[in-house]
Design a protein around this motif. Structure first.
Motif, short mmCIF file in Angstrom:
data_model
loop_
_atom_site.label_atom_id
_atom_site.label_comp_id
_atom_site.label_asym_id
_atom_site.label_seq_id
_atom_site.Cartn_x
_atom_site.Cartn_y
_atom_site.Cartn_z
N LEU A 224 0.83 -1.21 0.00
CA LEU A 224 0.00 0.00 0.00
C LEU A 224 0.87 1.26 0.00
N SER A 228 0.85 4.12 -2.80
CA SER A 228 0.57 5.50 -2.39
C SER A 228 1.68 6.44 -2.83
N GLN A 229 2.93 6.03 -2.65
CA GLN A 229 4.05 6.88 -3.03
C GLN A 229 4.13 7.04 -4.54
N ASN A 232 1.23 9.34 -5.57
CA ASN A 232 1.58 10.68 -5.14
C ASN A 232 0.39 11.62 -5.36
N ILE A 269 -4.69 2.49 5.19
CA ILE A 269 -5.04 3.49 4.17
C ILE A 269 -5.58 4.76 4.84
N CYS A 273 -2.22 6.39 4.11
CA CYS A 273 -2.31 6.55 2.65
C CYS A 273 -3.67 7.10 2.22
N ASN A 275 -4.44 9.26 0.15
CA ASN A 275 -4.56 9.50 -1.28
C ASN A 275 -5.09 8.28 -2.03
N LEU A 276 -4.95 7.08 -1.45
CA LEU A 276 -5.51 5.88 -2.08
C LEU A 276 -7.03 5.87 -1.95
N LYS A 277 -7.55 6.35 -0.83
CA LYS A 277 -9.00 6.47 -0.68
C LYS A 277 -9.55 7.52 -1.66
N TYR A 279 -8.23 8.36 -4.44
CA TYR A 279 -8.06 7.74 -5.76
C TYR A 279 -9.25 6.82 -6.07
#
Length: 337
Positions: A224, A228-229, A232, A269, A273, A275-277, A279
């Motif tokens: 994950l 995530s990285q 970005n 997440i 992270c 930004n994954l949610k 996304y």
């Protein structure tokens, strides 16, 4: 009938462990034989005999009321069809009684030809329907990166998450009330033992099931973090244009983000992270405007309409900036204007 099943459930719950195992094994064997007979019978080929020319027929598991499909591979394939703007029709499969010639779901039929396996179906349909332009903007490095991340989400992150998802057996069965049709109530009685055993077997052969829970959690967190990285502040994983990699990533991440129970991966997440949610929400809002209809009404309709991007703007992190504001996306990377 419901009273009888409730009494049976109470009786089973009061049995000693060895008794529960015996009942679960016997009932599971009966259901397995019945299901195996239904799903392995010689079926007509193509399955859709009276097909419409150039219409894609998608055969998959039934809908669930949390995500459109509890199979990340079914969700991946249907999402890609929407990204590629391909006209398709879902084929009713209640209860699940047929699979591809390889014995898997999902699969696709087009003009009487079967395309099994989500990844292979996407590859072949892109060629047959001339959709290669969807990824024509990618260079060789980006294409190689896409292959690596697709394997990461499907061969590492997914089985790691599956280990913890299947601990919520009762919730999972309740999320998919049409899976086995009239046998679903009986299936719920022995689902815990049946699903747990099946999952453990899959994970053991995958290799990840041989690790401790702590190490499996760590593996999934590393996956994950890498996603995530890499994402970005990009709109999609390879830039401002969705690709088959996004379909694959969304197929797995949606299971983590939207299922209504906590898992170590979901907590990671949320805390590490976000930004994954964001996304997942972005893909859901753009390519699944009928999400509620699919999950609340179990609708298999495929006549959805894509939501357009906001004119004159791009996504940057959790905010949207104007193109004149200094940043644009060019060839999948963010550059200053």
């Amino acid at each position: 009938m419901s009273d009888y099943l409730e009494q049976a459930r109470t009786y089973i719950d009061n049995l000693p462990p060895i008794g529960k195992a015996a009942v679960a094994g016997g009932a599971g064997f009966v259901i397995y034989l019945h299901y195996k007979w239904l799903s392995s019978r010689p079926r007509r080929s193509p399955y859709i005999q009276d097909f419409e020319k150039d219409l894609v027929y998608l055969c998959q598991f039934p809908r669930s009321n949390a995500v459109p499909n509890l199979s990340p591979f079914c969700l991946k394939l249907e999402t890609w069809l929407r990204i590629a703007d391909i006209k398709y029709k879902n084929v009713e499969n209640f209860p699940v009684t047929y699979r591809s010639k390889e014995g898997t779901l999902p699969f696709i039929e087009l003009n009487g030809v079967e395309y099994p396996d989500s990844g292979l179906a996407i590859r072949d349909l892109a060629n047959v329907l001339q959709k290669q332009s969807l990824e024509a903007h990618l260079n060789e490095e980006q294409r190689s990166t896409a292959v690596a991340f697709e394997h990461l989400v499907e061969q590492s992150l997914w089985p790691a998450f599956l280990k913890f998802r299947e601990q919520h057996v009762d919730e999972l069965v309740a999320l998919q009330p049409q899976l086995f049709g009239p046998l679903n109530k009986l299936y719920r009685l022995i689902a815990r033992s049946l699903i747990t055993s099946n999952t453990e077997t899959k994970l053991f052969h995958n290799g990840i099931g041989k690790h401790s829970d702590e190490n499996i959690i760590r593996i999934s967190e590393e996956d994950l973090f890498a996603l995530s990285q890499f994402l970005n502040t990009r709109h999609y994983l390879l830039g401002f244009k969705a690709t088959k990699l996004d379909a694959a990533a969304f197929g797995v991440l949606a299971q983590i983000v939207y299922l209504p129970f906590d898992t170590p991966q979901k907590k990671y997440i949320e805390t590490k992270c976000p930004n994954l949610k964001e996304y997942c929400d972005r893909i859901k809002n753009r390519y699944w405007p009928d999400w509620d209809e699919a999950t609340k009404k179990f609708s298999m309709k495929s006549d959805w309409k894509r939501k357009p991007h906001s004119p004159g703007s791009i996504y940057n992190g959790s905010t949207t900036k104007s193109i004149n504001g200094g940043s644009i996306i060019n060839g999948g990377s963010i550059k200053n204007a």
